[in-house]
Design an enzyme around this catalytic site. Structure first.
Site, mmCIF file in Angstrom:
data_model
loop_
_atom_site.group_PDB
_atom_site.id
_atom_site.type_symbol
_atom_site.label_atom_id
_atom_site.label_comp_id
_atom_site.label_asym_id
_atom_site.label_seq_id
_atom_site.Cartn_x
_atom_site.Cartn_y
_atom_site.Cartn_z
ATOM 1 N N HIS A 116 0.823 -1.222 0.000
ATOM 2 C CA HIS A 116 0.000 0.000 0.000
ATOM 3 C C HIS A 116 0.855 1.269 0.000
ATOM 4 O O HIS A 116 0.302 2.369 -0.070
ATOM 5 C CB HIS A 116 -0.932 0.023 1.205
ATOM 6 C CG HIS A 116 -1.916 -1.100 1.243
ATOM 7 N ND1 HIS A 116 -2.714 -1.422 0.160
ATOM 8 C CD2 HIS A 116 -2.224 -1.990 2.229
ATOM 9 C CE1 HIS A 116 -3.468 -2.469 0.484
ATOM 10 N NE2 HIS A 116 -3.186 -2.826 1.723
ATOM 11 N N ASP A 155 -2.348 -11.037 -1.475
ATOM 12 C CA ASP A 155 -2.941 -10.444 -0.288
ATOM 13 C C ASP A 155 -4.407 -10.145 -0.617
ATOM 14 O O ASP A 155 -4.748 -9.880 -1.776
ATOM 15 C CB ASP A 155 -2.194 -9.162 0.050
ATOM 16 C CG ASP A 155 -2.584 -8.556 1.386
ATOM 17 O OD1 ASP A 155 -1.823 -8.686 2.344
ATOM 18 O OD2 ASP A 155 -3.670 -7.934 1.450
ATOM 19 N N HIS A 157 -6.058 -7.598 0.001
ATOM 20 C CA HIS A 157 -6.234 -6.186 -0.344
ATOM 21 C C HIS A 157 -5.440 -5.866 -1.609
ATOM 22 O O HIS A 157 -4.315 -6.343 -1.768
ATOM 23 C CB HIS A 157 -5.752 -5.298 0.809
ATOM 24 C CG HIS A 157 -6.398 -5.643 2.121
ATOM 25 N ND1 HIS A 157 -5.721 -6.318 3.126
ATOM 26 C CD2 HIS A 157 -7.643 -5.426 2.578
ATOM 27 C CE1 HIS A 157 -6.543 -6.493 4.158
ATOM 28 N NE2 HIS A 157 -7.716 -5.961 3.843
ATOM 29 N N ASP A 232 -4.416 -13.259 4.673
ATOM 30 C CA ASP A 232 -5.718 -12.671 4.963
ATOM 31 C C ASP A 232 -6.890 -13.096 4.067
ATOM 32 O O ASP A 232 -8.028 -12.739 4.375
ATOM 33 C CB ASP A 232 -5.632 -11.137 5.028
ATOM 34 C CG ASP A 232 -4.781 -10.515 3.955
ATOM 35 O OD1 ASP A 232 -4.411 -11.223 2.997
ATOM 36 O OD2 ASP A 232 -4.461 -9.318 4.065
#
Length: 310
Positions: A116, A155, A157, A232
């Site tokens: 990110h 991931d 995200h 995740d």
């Protein structure tokens, strides 16, 4: 197989903070019991390395502690010298893993996957973008700016910072399989984005990943892979909103390693996110990724590929 860690550099966080800092220590302890593993503490990334993917003004604001409150909130960590040092070490571990993977086929960073982080700001618990820095470092060290790198980001995200950094870079293929409605809520454009609905189960996820890897194969001839193996997507993750089982996660990793094996590609692995309701579940998911990597390492040593540019 060489595995790099940085968990001795702990970011001080308030007790109620949701980031599971202790998972890195627990994972290293588990990994140390796997036969054939060589654990090494990572050195920190230098300023010159970080500047391969980050803006000088952003780096200086981090070093000097002059980030404004809004920028600190976006990162999600309070600023401290320890935060900067830990972030350097996490990047350094991915750089080290990529160097080793180039020669030995595979290596692991027990942290990293800080996808990110953008060129000029951090976000979502990510200060520096370790894979972006490591990819550019590898190209520079080999003297091959055109070296073709694939980033397979699993991931839950989207890897928005990574997509942004490499948006206009024809040498890097970014593949992200992520939750459609999950953070970040303003997505960037990867070379290939596969967005999945909340509640996605094993069969749907694995088919989507198969499609993604087939598309990558059809569109690109990578010479090196970075694999962000987030824990995740697991059904017990607090932030994931997907429904993958232990077996589904294992098969996910197997698909990536089979792709790498098919093309005899070196691969550097980072752990990326994991926020399990029980931290031991997160550690177990990361551990099985490392175990799969160790199996790939043995296969690679039996059938070594010629390292790109060597």
């Amino acid at each position: 197989m060489q595995v790099f860690y940085s968990d001795h550099f702990v970011l001080p966080l308030p007790p109620e903070h949701r980031f599971p800092m202790q998972k890195y220590r627990l994972l290293r302890q588990k990994v140390s019991t796997i036969p054939g593993i060589v654990l090494s503490e990572a050195t920190g990334a230098t300023d010159s390395q970080l500047l391969l993917a980050h803006d000088p003004a952003y780096l200086q604001s981090l070093i000097r502690g002059t980030l404004d409150p809004r920028a600190q909130r976006e990162i999600g960590f309070p600023w401290s010298e320890a935060m900067v040092e830990r972030s350097r070490r996490s990047v350094g571990a991915t750089i080290a893993a990529s160097r080793v993977a180039l020669q030995e086929g595979v290596a692991v960073n027990l942290a990293g996957g800080t996808h990110h982080a953008y060129r000029d700001h951090g976000s979502g618990f990510c200060v520096f973008n370790d894979v972006a820095v490591a990819a550019r470092s590898l190209q520079r060290e080999l003297g091959r700016r055109s070296m073709r790198i694939a980033i397979i980001d699993l991931d839950v995200h989207q890897g928005d910072g990574t997509a942004s950094i490499f948006a206009n870079d024809p040498t890097v293929y970014t593949l992200s399989v992520h939750g459609e409605r999950n953070f970040p809520f303003r997505k960037q454009t990867s070379r290939l984005d596969i967005a999945l609905p909340d509640g996605t189960q094993d069969t749907t996820y694995l088919e989507a990943l198969r499609h993604g890897l087939q598309t990558l194969e059809n569109q690109w001839e990578p010479e090196f892979i970075f694999f962000l193996a987030g824990a995740d997507p697991h059904k017990q993750d607090r932030l994931g909103r997907m429904n993958l089982t232990d077996r589904g996660m294992k098969l996910r990793d197997a698909q990536v390693f089979e792709f790498a094996k098919k093309h005899q590609l070196p691969i550097a692995i980072t752990m990326a996110g994991g926020y399990g309701l029980d931290i031991n579940t997160t550690v177990a998911m990361h551990l099985q990724t490392v175990q799969a990597a160790a199996t790939y390492w043995n296969d690679y040593l039996e059938h070594p590929a010629h390292p790109p540019g060597v």
